[in-house]
Design an enzyme around this catalytic site. Sequence first.
Site, short mmCIF file in Angstrom:
data_model
loop_
_atom_site.label_atom_id
_atom_site.label_comp_id
_atom_site.label_asym_id
_atom_site.label_seq_id
_atom_site.Cartn_x
_atom_site.Cartn_y
_atom_site.Cartn_z
N TYR A 156 0.84 -1.20 0.00
CA TYR A 156 0.00 0.00 0.00
C TYR A 156 0.87 1.25 0.00
CZ TYR A 156 -3.16 3.61 1.70
OH TYR A 156 -3.86 4.78 1.85
N TRP A 170 -5.28 1.89 10.37
CA TRP A 170 -5.51 1.82 8.93
C TRP A 170 -5.22 0.42 8.41
CZ3 TRP A 170 -8.40 3.53 5.47
CH2 TRP A 170 -8.08 3.47 4.11
N GLU A 191 -11.85 5.40 5.13
CA GLU A 191 -11.26 6.29 6.13
C GLU A 191 -12.24 6.53 7.28
OE1 GLU A 191 -8.26 7.26 6.46
OE2 GLU A 191 -7.31 7.28 4.48
#
Length: 204
Positions: free
Chosen positions: A27, A57, A49
């Site tokens: 990522y 995350w 988000e």
Amino acid sequence: MPPHASHPPDGQVRCPWCGTDALYVAYHDREWGVPLHEDNALFELLTLEGAQAGLSWLTILRRREGYRAAYAEVCGSLTPQAVARLTEADQGALMADARIIRNRLKISASVGNARAFLAVQEAFGSFDAYLWRFVDGAPVQNALQSMGQIAATTPRSDALAKDLKARGFRFVGSTIVYAFMQSAGLVNDHLVGCFRHGEVAGLV
């Protein structure tokens, strides 16, 4: 976590927040900080988000495919047009799906945000056109030396969060919005010692 860019076995110097988890490293290397302009991708990112609130995350990244599959099964796709049509029964089905974060408020917010997203598209032609006004149309290029210099919020994220809330979006506090801005490439917060800093700086 070390304060400066890390040196993993492959020899690339990276921002230390991604650690050595393969999913997180991928990522970091391929997505984080890359300018994002496609509306459906922006909606998915904003939804994820918002789901992150109170969580890491990486927790959300590990469920990203689950989110796509779960929403696809209920409404066809994780797009604003599809999610805006979700009924209470649909939301109940999502609450029972272990592939996503089963938080009623976050699921409900995804529906309300989809409707607000469509309203923004109607008003500005695209969410992309609306969003990028907050950085004057070009990514903010920061030159950060250490993790301690990375902001949690900025005046730009404050302004965007305030405007999103005024338009009916939820789970869009300034901290969440700044993380969104980092992810979507509105700001380049790769450390200068990270191999991706220069690569991302050349993208618009």
